[in-house]
Design a protein around this motif. Structure first.
Motif, PDB file in Angstrom:
ATOM      1  N   ALA A  17       0.832  -1.210   0.000  1.00  0.00           N
ATOM      2  CA  ALA A  17       0.000   0.000   0.000  1.00  0.00           C
ATOM      3  C   ALA A  17       0.864   1.258   0.000  1.00  0.00           C
ATOM      4  CB  ALA A  17      -0.937  -0.006   1.204  1.00  0.00           C
ATOM      5  N   ASP A  18       1.906   1.273   0.814  1.00  0.00           N
ATOM      6  CA  ASP A  18       2.786   2.443   0.872  1.00  0.00           C
ATOM      7  C   ASP A  18       3.447   2.707  -0.475  1.00  0.00           C
ATOM      8  OD1 ASP A  18       2.159   2.824   3.539  1.00  0.00           O
ATOM      9  OD2 ASP A  18       4.000   1.895   4.299  1.00  0.00           O
ATOM     10  N   ARG A  19       3.912   1.660  -1.126  1.00  0.00           N
ATOM     11  CA  ARG A  19       4.583   1.829  -2.415  1.00  0.00           C
ATOM     12  C   ARG A  19       3.597   2.209  -3.514  1.00  0.00           C
ATOM     13  NH1 ARG A  19       8.908  -3.081  -1.718  1.00  0.00           N
ATOM     14  NH2 ARG A  19      10.224  -1.942  -0.258  1.00  0.00           N
ATOM     15  N   ALA A  20       2.444   1.577  -3.524  1.00  0.00           N
ATOM     16  CA  ALA A  20       1.442   1.899  -4.545  1.00  0.00           C
ATOM     17  C   ALA A  20       0.950   3.336  -4.389  1.00  0.00           C
ATOM     18  CB  ALA A  20       0.277   0.920  -4.467  1.00  0.00           C
ATOM     19  N   ALA A  21       0.895   3.816  -3.163  1.00  0.00           N
ATOM     20  CA  ALA A  21       0.412   5.172  -2.895  1.00  0.00           C
ATOM     21  C   ALA A  21       1.382   6.247  -3.384  1.00  0.00           C
ATOM     22  CB  ALA A  21       0.153   5.354  -1.400  1.00  0.00           C
ATOM     23  N   GLN A  22       2.580   5.871  -3.765  1.00  0.00           N
ATOM     24  CA  GLN A  22       3.553   6.844  -4.263  1.00  0.00           C
ATOM     25  C   GLN A  22       3.296   7.231  -5.721  1.00  0.00           C
ATOM     26  OE1 GLN A  22       7.548   5.502  -3.389  1.00  0.00           O
ATOM     27  NE2 GLN A  22       6.990   5.020  -1.284  1.00  0.00           N
ATOM     28  N   GLU A  24       1.674   8.870  -8.906  1.00  0.00           N
ATOM     29  CA  GLU A  24       0.931  10.113  -9.127  1.00  0.00           C
ATOM     30  C   GLU A  24      -0.541   9.789  -9.359  1.00  0.00           C
ATOM     31  OE1 GLU A  24       0.783  13.826 -12.263  1.00  0.00           O
ATOM     32  OE2 GLU A  24       2.617  12.625 -12.137  1.00  0.00           O
ATOM     33  N   THR A  25      -1.428  10.632  -8.817  1.00  0.00           N
ATOM     34  CA  THR A  25      -2.868  10.341  -8.872  1.00  0.00           C
ATOM     35  C   THR A  25      -3.669  11.390  -9.630  1.00  0.00           C
ATOM     36  OG1 THR A  25      -3.208  11.442  -6.742  1.00  0.00           O
ATOM     37  CG2 THR A  25      -2.815   9.049  -6.702  1.00  0.00           C
ATOM     38  N   ALA A  26      -3.060  12.037 -10.592  1.00  0.00           N
ATOM     39  CA  ALA A  26      -3.728  13.124 -11.308  1.00  0.00           C
ATOM     40  C   ALA A  26      -4.436  12.667 -12.581  1.00  0.00           C
ATOM     41  CB  ALA A  26      -2.709  14.210 -11.653  1.00  0.00           C
ATOM     42  N   PHE A  27      -4.784  11.382 -12.671  1.00  0.00           N
ATOM     43  CA  PHE A  27      -5.380  10.840 -13.887  1.00  0.00           C
ATOM     44  C   PHE A  27      -6.777  10.320 -13.590  1.00  0.00           C
ATOM     45  CE2 PHE A  27      -0.806  10.305 -13.868  1.00  0.00           C
ATOM     46  CZ  PHE A  27      -0.455  10.926 -15.051  1.00  0.00           C
ATOM     47  N   PHE A  28      -7.650  10.343 -14.609  1.00  0.00           N
ATOM     48  CA  PHE A  28      -8.978   9.772 -14.409  1.00  0.00           C
ATOM     49  C   PHE A  28      -8.848   8.263 -14.236  1.00  0.00           C
ATOM     50  CE2 PHE A  28     -12.803   7.596 -15.843  1.00  0.00           C
ATOM     51  CZ  PHE A  28     -13.716   8.136 -14.958  1.00  0.00           C
ATOM     52  N   LEU A  29      -9.510   7.762 -13.228  1.00  0.00           N
ATOM     53  CA  LEU A  29      -9.484   6.349 -12.896  1.00  0.00           C
ATOM     54  C   LEU A  29     -10.912   5.819 -12.899  1.00  0.00           C
ATOM     55  CD1 LEU A  29      -7.804   3.950 -11.751  1.00  0.00           C
ATOM     56  CD2 LEU A  29      -8.184   4.918  -9.496  1.00  0.00           C
ATOM     57  N   HIS A  30     -11.192   4.856 -13.752  1.00  0.00           N
ATOM     58  CA  HIS A  30     -12.519   4.237 -13.864  1.00  0.00           C
ATOM     59  C   HIS A  30     -12.852   3.471 -12.588  1.00  0.00           C
ATOM     60  CE1 HIS A  30     -15.487   1.216 -15.109  1.00  0.00           C
ATOM     61  NE2 HIS A  30     -15.780   1.993 -16.142  1.00  0.00           N
ATOM     62  N   ARG A  31     -11.891   2.722 -12.075  1.00  0.00           N
ATOM     63  CA  ARG A  31     -11.921   1.931 -10.845  1.00  0.00           C
ATOM     64  C   ARG A  31     -12.566   0.566 -10.985  1.00  0.00           C
ATOM     65  NH1 ARG A  31     -14.142   4.303  -5.943  1.00  0.00           N
ATOM     66  NH2 ARG A  31     -13.274   2.458  -5.002  1.00  0.00           N
ATOM     67  N   SER A  55     -10.031  10.633  -9.574  1.00  0.00           N
ATOM     68  CA  SER A  55      -8.599  10.758  -9.863  1.00  0.00           C
ATOM     69  C   SER A  55      -7.849   9.597  -9.223  1.00  0.00           C
ATOM     70  CB  SER A  55      -8.049  12.070  -9.307  1.00  0.00           C
ATOM     71  OG  SER A  55      -8.603  13.155 -10.006  1.00  0.00           O
ATOM     72  N   GLY A  56      -6.816   9.139  -9.936  1.00  0.00           N
ATOM     73  CA  GLY A  56      -6.043   8.030  -9.395  1.00  0.00           C
ATOM     74  C   GLY A  56      -4.804   7.768 -10.231  1.00  0.00           C
ATOM     75  N   PRO A  57      -4.087   6.706  -9.901  1.00  0.00           N
ATOM     76  CA  PRO A  57      -2.850   6.387 -10.614  1.00  0.00           C
ATOM     77  C   PRO A  57      -3.115   5.844 -12.020  1.00  0.00           C
ATOM     78  CG  PRO A  57      -3.254   4.788  -8.871  1.00  0.00           C
ATOM     79  CD  PRO A  57      -4.327   5.815  -8.770  1.00  0.00           C
ATOM     80  N   LEU A  58      -2.274   6.239 -12.931  1.00  0.00           N
ATOM     81  CA  LEU A  58      -2.440   5.936 -14.350  1.00  0.00           C
ATOM     82  C   LEU A  58      -2.469   4.442 -14.653  1.00  0.00           C
ATOM     83  CD1 LEU A  58      -2.655   7.184 -17.173  1.00  0.00           C
ATOM     84  CD2 LEU A  58      -0.164   7.293 -17.229  1.00  0.00           C
ATOM     85  N   ALA A  59      -1.688   3.649 -13.982  1.00  0.00           N
ATOM     86  CA  ALA A  59      -1.557   2.227 -14.324  1.00  0.00           C
ATOM     87  C   ALA A  59      -2.676   1.347 -13.769  1.00  0.00           C
ATOM     88  CB  ALA A  59      -0.211   1.708 -13.845  1.00  0.00           C
ATOM     89  N   TYR A  60      -3.503   1.863 -12.864  1.00  0.00           N
ATOM     90  CA  TYR A  60      -4.496   1.013 -12.190  1.00  0.00           C
ATOM     91  C   TYR A  60      -5.511   0.412 -13.155  1.00  0.00           C
ATOM     92  CZ  TYR A  60      -7.843  -0.664  -8.744  1.00  0.00           C
ATOM     93  OH  TYR A  60      -8.686  -1.453  -7.989  1.00  0.00           O
ATOM     94  N   GLU A 103       4.935   0.945 -11.197  1.00  0.00           N
ATOM     95  CA  GLU A 103       3.610   1.287 -10.684  1.00  0.00           C
ATOM     96  C   GLU A 103       2.585   0.247 -11.127  1.00  0.00           C
ATOM     97  OE1 GLU A 103       3.055   5.246 -12.203  1.00  0.00           O
ATOM     98  OE2 GLU A 103       4.417   6.115 -10.716  1.00  0.00           O
ATOM     99  N   TYR A 104       2.703  -0.201 -12.363  1.00  0.00           N
ATOM    100  CA  TYR A 104       1.785  -1.204 -12.887  1.00  0.00           C
ATOM    101  C   TYR A 104       1.830  -2.465 -12.025  1.00  0.00           C
ATOM    102  CZ  TYR A 104      -0.234  -4.785 -15.847  1.00  0.00           C
ATOM    103  OH  TYR A 104      -1.001  -5.831 -16.306  1.00  0.00           O
TER     104      TYR A 104
END
Length: 174
Positions: A17-22, A24-31, A55-60, A103-104
């Motif tokens: 969780a700590d590493r994934a939270a690093q 960038e979260t400025a991208f649209f995330l469908h979830r 907003s969320g991380p690009l690779a999610y 990140e992926y």
């Protein structure tokens, strides 16, 4: 029905969780970007079930789509699609390819754990046996992700995933 060392799994989960939270979260995330939420109508691609978008991380979302147990894409195809995505992404946006890959992996691990938790809950607690058939493919994806060199920092999660696979195998043969 497994004996779990809560301290060890918590350590791996917090590290992940700590590493994934690093990221960038400025991208649209469908979830919930999975094959069942992509429709083709009149030759046009449509995305549904996006009400949880934010907003969320690009690779999610890419991770969610490529490891989608409903689609069960082979690892080689996942890698090919990841590379095509990276080519398209870096043509539009200056994003470090190695950073994206790191990140992926983290986000794919996180999403995979979410998938397994949801399917286990739906099949066992909500008595919806339909979801049980997707636990094995999701567990297989988790093990493939944990086999990556960059996932070496999650040793207990790796052990636990092997125990889960063994238990699942035992249950399917009885």
């Amino acid at each position: 029905r497994l004996a779990i060392d809560e301290e060890k799994i918590a350590r791996d989960f917090h590290r992940l969780a700590d590493r994934a939270a690093q990221a960038e979260t400025a991208f649209f995330l469908h979830r919930d970007f999975q094959s069942r939420n992509i429709m083709i109508r009149q030759g046009r691609v449509r995305f549904i079930d996006y009400q949880a978008g934010r907003s969320g991380p690009l690779a999610y979302d890419l991770a969610a789509l490529l490891i989608d147990p409903y689609a069960a894409l082979p690892a080689s195809l996942q890698e090919e699609l990841l590379e095509q995505y990276l080519n398209a992404l870096t043509a539009l946006l200056p994003y470090n390819r190695e950073q994206f890959r790191q990140e992926y992996l983290l986000l794919a691990l996180q999403r995979n754990l979410q998938i397994l938790g949801a399917f286990a809950f739906l099949s066992q607690q909500r008595k919806k046996p339909f979801f049980r058939q997707y636990i094995a493919p999701a567990l297989h994806n988790l093990q493939a992700l944990l086999a990556e060199t960059a996932a070496a920092d999650y040793p207990y999660l790796k052990i636990l995933s092997l125990q889960c696979a063994e238990k699942l195998e035992q249950l399917s043969t009885t």
